[in-house]
Design a protein around this motif. Structure first.
Motif, mmCIF file in Angstrom:
data_model
loop_
_atom_site.group_PDB
_atom_site.id
_atom_site.type_symbol
_atom_site.label_atom_id
_atom_site.label_comp_id
_atom_site.label_asym_id
_atom_site.label_seq_id
_atom_site.Cartn_x
_atom_site.Cartn_y
_atom_site.Cartn_z
ATOM 1 N N THR A 289 0.592 -1.115 -0.003
ATOM 2 C CA THR A 289 -0.355 -0.220 0.086
ATOM 3 C C THR A 289 0.653 1.497 0.119
ATOM 4 O O THR A 289 2.280 0.865 0.578
ATOM 5 C CB THR A 289 -0.329 0.074 1.217
ATOM 6 N N SER A 290 0.495 2.504 -0.309
ATOM 7 C CA SER A 290 0.706 3.578 -0.236
ATOM 8 C C SER A 290 1.746 4.882 0.454
ATOM 9 O O SER A 290 2.544 4.958 0.552
ATOM 10 C CB SER A 290 0.041 4.662 -0.991
ATOM 11 N N GLY A 291 0.669 3.705 2.164
ATOM 12 C CA GLY A 291 1.283 4.070 3.041
ATOM 13 C C GLY A 291 0.839 5.028 3.123
ATOM 14 O O GLY A 291 1.364 6.320 4.112
ATOM 15 N N SER A 292 -0.770 6.248 2.758
ATOM 16 C CA SER A 292 -0.791 7.637 2.651
ATOM 17 C C SER A 292 -1.953 7.452 4.343
ATOM 18 O O SER A 292 -1.291 8.666 4.758
ATOM 19 C CB SER A 292 -1.479 8.268 1.687
ATOM 20 N N THR A 293 -2.504 6.400 5.087
ATOM 21 C CA THR A 293 -2.429 6.887 6.397
ATOM 22 C C THR A 293 -2.367 5.842 7.205
ATOM 23 O O THR A 293 -2.620 5.387 8.089
ATOM 24 C CB THR A 293 -4.426 6.172 5.764
ATOM 25 N N GLY A 294 -0.588 5.622 7.125
ATOM 26 C CA GLY A 294 -0.149 4.483 7.753
ATOM 27 C C GLY A 294 1.202 3.927 7.303
ATOM 28 O O GLY A 294 0.975 4.058 5.937
ATOM 29 N N THR A 295 1.354 3.111 7.641
ATOM 30 C CA THR A 295 2.603 2.199 7.449
ATOM 31 C C THR A 295 1.815 1.171 5.914
ATOM 32 O O THR A 295 1.130 0.581 6.487
ATOM 33 C CB THR A 295 3.189 1.915 8.740
ATOM 34 N N LEU B 271 -5.110 29.864 11.192
ATOM 35 C CA LEU B 271 -3.406 29.376 10.025
ATOM 36 C C LEU B 271 -2.761 29.246 9.571
ATOM 37 O O LEU B 271 -1.842 30.012 11.025
ATOM 38 C CB LEU B 271 -3.544 30.397 9.035
ATOM 39 N N ILE B 272 -1.801 28.152 10.130
ATOM 40 C CA ILE B 272 -0.682 27.582 10.725
ATOM 41 C C ILE B 272 -0.104 27.101 9.118
ATOM 42 O O ILE B 272 0.338 26.372 8.644
ATOM 43 C CB ILE B 272 -0.600 25.594 11.179
ATOM 44 N N THR B 273 1.622 28.706 9.230
ATOM 45 C CA THR B 273 2.394 28.346 7.801
ATOM 46 C C THR B 273 3.804 27.289 8.226
ATOM 47 O O THR B 273 3.977 27.631 9.403
ATOM 48 C CB THR B 273 2.816 29.510 7.138
ATOM 49 N N VAL B 274 3.798 25.910 7.750
ATOM 50 C CA VAL B 274 5.036 25.491 7.377
ATOM 51 C C VAL B 274 6.457 25.533 6.788
ATOM 52 O O VAL B 274 6.125 26.456 5.607
ATOM 53 C CB VAL B 274 5.228 24.189 8.214
ATOM 54 N N THR B 275 7.084 25.151 6.967
ATOM 55 C CA THR B 275 8.452 25.526 5.453
ATOM 56 C C THR B 275 8.174 24.657 4.540
ATOM 57 O O THR B 275 8.255 24.982 3.706
ATOM 58 C CB THR B 275 9.527 25.850 6.115
ATOM 59 N N GLN B 276 7.917 23.634 4.878
ATOM 60 C CA GLN B 276 7.601 22.315 4.293
ATOM 61 C C GLN B 276 6.569 20.917 4.741
ATOM 62 O O GLN B 276 7.041 20.787 5.941
ATOM 63 C CB GLN B 276 9.572 21.437 3.512
ATOM 64 N N PHE B 277 5.810 20.568 4.385
ATOM 65 C CA PHE B 277 5.100 19.602 4.563
ATOM 66 C C PHE B 277 6.088 17.901 4.466
ATOM 67 O O PHE B 277 6.666 18.200 4.044
ATOM 68 C CB PHE B 277 3.958 19.240 3.632
ATOM 69 N N SER B 278 5.842 17.364 5.850
ATOM 70 C CA SER B 278 6.060 16.363 5.251
ATOM 71 C C SER B 278 5.784 15.328 4.580
ATOM 72 O O SER B 278 4.442 15.473 3.969
ATOM 73 C CB SER B 278 6.570 15.114 6.904
ATOM 74 N N GLU B 279 6.487 14.329 4.182
ATOM 75 C CA GLU B 279 5.868 13.374 2.809
ATOM 76 C C GLU B 279 5.692 11.825 2.934
ATOM 77 O O GLU B 279 6.664 11.744 4.140
ATOM 78 C CB GLU B 279 5.952 13.820 1.469
ATOM 79 N N THR B 280 4.696 11.144 2.917
ATOM 80 C CA THR B 280 4.948 10.070 2.742
ATOM 81 C C THR B 280 6.140 9.149 1.268
ATOM 82 O O THR B 280 6.581 9.782 0.666
ATOM 83 C CB THR B 280 3.859 9.119 2.390
ATOM 84 N N PRO B 281 6.190 8.269 1.490
ATOM 85 C CA PRO B 281 7.786 7.512 -0.082
ATOM 86 C C PRO B 281 6.735 7.510 -1.125
ATOM 87 O O PRO B 281 7.236 7.562 -2.097
ATOM 88 C CB PRO B 281 7.837 6.252 0.657
ATOM 89 N N THR B 282 5.444 7.720 -1.348
ATOM 90 C CA THR B 282 4.805 8.173 -2.336
ATOM 91 C C THR B 282 4.103 9.413 -2.854
ATOM 92 O O THR B 282 4.109 9.976 -3.961
ATOM 93 C CB THR B 282 3.655 7.463 -2.894
ATOM 94 N N GLY B 283 5.547 10.070 -2.381
ATOM 95 C CA GLY B 283 5.301 12.234 -2.352
ATOM 96 C C GLY B 283 3.948 12.630 -1.808
ATOM 97 O O GLY B 283 3.514 13.621 -2.258
ATOM 98 N N LYS B 284 2.547 11.696 -1.466
ATOM 99 C CA LYS B 284 1.802 12.465 -0.411
ATOM 100 C C LYS B 284 2.565 13.281 0.234
ATOM 101 O O LYS B 284 2.629 12.812 1.329
ATOM 102 C CB LYS B 284 0.533 10.993 -0.192
ATOM 103 N N ILE B 285 1.452 14.146 1.403
ATOM 104 C CA ILE B 285 1.423 14.847 2.773
ATOM 105 C C ILE B 285 0.759 13.832 3.488
ATOM 106 O O ILE B 285 0.317 13.351 4.046
ATOM 107 C CB ILE B 285 1.249 15.775 2.743
ATOM 108 N N ASP B 286 1.802 13.829 4.415
ATOM 109 C CA ASP B 286 1.786 13.253 5.777
ATOM 110 C C ASP B 286 1.645 14.006 7.032
ATOM 111 O O ASP B 286 2.135 15.042 7.535
ATOM 112 C CB ASP B 286 3.320 12.709 5.878
ATOM 113 N N GLN B 287 0.419 13.904 6.711
ATOM 114 C CA GLN B 287 -0.281 15.009 8.138
ATOM 115 C C GLN B 287 0.191 14.807 9.361
ATOM 116 O O GLN B 287 0.553 16.016 10.009
ATOM 117 C CB GLN B 287 -1.515 15.161 7.771
ATOM 118 N N LYS B 288 0.516 13.935 9.566
ATOM 119 C CA LYS B 288 0.670 14.235 11.653
ATOM 120 C C LYS B 288 1.854 13.403 11.495
ATOM 121 O O LYS B 288 2.277 14.458 12.139
ATOM 122 C CB LYS B 288 0.448 11.993 11.608
ATOM 123 N N ALA B 289 2.570 14.002 10.538
ATOM 124 C CA ALA B 289 4.653 14.249 10.689
ATOM 125 C C ALA B 289 4.610 15.293 10.247
ATOM 126 O O ALA B 289 5.382 16.394 10.766
ATOM 127 C CB ALA B 289 5.599 13.569 9.807
#
Length: 368
Positions: free
Chosen positions: A40-46, A344-362
């Protein structure tokens, strides 16, 4: 690398590890291997391993071919990662349907080194970011035009992540049919399509022939089809299942994931709906009207009074007070007061999963 399923004896020698992986899979398929382990892509978990049978994968491939009118000899462009189900199924479709395949290692713009005068394809699949990049490259300022390659196709699939409102507006310049896909590893790629352009544009996904749909007590979709080995696959996707006398329960509106629901003051807020409203507001402001889309997501953070408050995370996107007020007013008008973002919270860069999706928890963890 070009592979013609009708002439495996003439397949080229791989030049990169990626091409070698593609050839290893294709040769295993031609030898009749019966089971394959994908992740699986890991977008919602490991990411987790899932074993799929040859019969499941064949059924999915032939149904896609039937739905899109693909025929033996139609050429396909394979530019999705073949280490995941979407890319692997592009290979299976090529092998099963007799589609000569041009296999390109995934990149932001898979068309960059292709020539519209000589490179022609009937079928391909992209992730949204790839299609965004291609369309941006067609901006006259870049003096690059790859649209003839796209417009000559029978079908273009877009999946792996949601398409933004900005991208959906921008891709109207494509005359070939473009479809958003709905599916996952467990369903062997897509089991439903939604037309994104032309006169048949729709907000509803339509299930492929043979897929039986239903919902559980949470309103989450479950699917049974030949591609699932006729076993019920229960998803966490909240849907509005449309009861149509002509199509049966084969159409649905995707609302969001149950595990993302925000409980604010006892009212359940679906963050995906808030995200769409915000995207629509921001991309109508001149300085943000870019088809590359705005990277943001909505989530809930702990709140003493509400339980959870709705907040927006953005990536390097400055929004002034007037624009923020417009966002809040639009959300209030369309979704009600409890869905209005409080911060509104601004971060420098979103964390991403191995497939390039946004890792929201991280990403949220960055501020804690």
């Amino acid at each position: 690398m070009i592979l013609d399923p009708a002439r495996p004896d003439f397949w080229p020698i791989p030049q990169t590890p990626y091409e070698d992986d593609a050839l290893v899979f294709c040769r295993a398929w031609l030898k009749g291997q019966q089971t394959f382990t994908l992740y699986t892509s890991g977008s919602t978990g490991t990411p987790k391993p899932i074993q799929l049978t040859r019969a499941q994968m064949r059924s999915s491939a032939h149904l896609t071919g039937q739905t899109l009118g693909l025929q033996a000899g139609d050429t396909s462009l394979v530019c999705l990662n073949i280490r995941y189900v979407a890319g692997i199924m592009m290979l299976v479709r090529g092998l099963e349907l007799g589609l000569p395949m041009t296999i390109i290692e995934p990149s932001g713009n898979p068309l960059l080194n292709l020539d519209p005068a000589t490179d022609h394809f009937a079928f391909t699949a992209f992730v949204p970011l790839q299609l965004q990049t291609i369309l941006e490259s067609n901006n006259p300022a870049y003096q690059v035009d790859k649209l003839p390659i796209l417009n000559g196709m029978k079908a273009i699939l877009v999946g792996g992540a949601a398409t933004s409102p900005a991208l959906e507006r921008a891709l109207q310049v494509i005359t070939a049919p473009v479809y958003a896909t709905y599916g996952m590893t467990e369903t062997v790629s897509h089991i439903a399509l939604r037309r994104l352009n032309g006169p048949n544009t729709s907000e509803l996904f339509t299930a492929l022939t043979g897929a039986e749909l239903g919902t559980d007590e949470r309103g989450c979709l479950h699917i049974t089809s030949a591609a699932t080995n006729f076993e019920r696959v229960q998803t966490n996707d909240v849907v509005d299942l449309v009861d149509s006398s002509t199509k049966g329960n084969r159409q649905f509106r995707l609302l969001g994931r149950a595990d993302r629901v925000i409980n604010s003051g006892g009212v359940k807020v679906q963050p995906e709906q808030v995200e769409q409203v915000i995207q629509n507001v921001i991309t109508t402001v001149d300085q943000f009207s870019t088809i590359s889309g705005i990277r943001l997501f909505v989530t809930g953070l702990p709140d003493e009074r509400l339980g959870q408050r709705v907040v927006v995370f953005t990536e390097q996107l400055p929004i002034n007070s007037q624009q923020w007020m417009a966002v809040q007013e639009a959300v209030w008008e369309k979704l009600g007061p409890y869905a209005v973002p409080k911060e509104l919270i601004t971060v420098t860069q979103f964390s991403e999963t191995p497939t390039g999706k946004i890792d929201q928890k991280a990403t949220v963890a960055q501020i804690r």
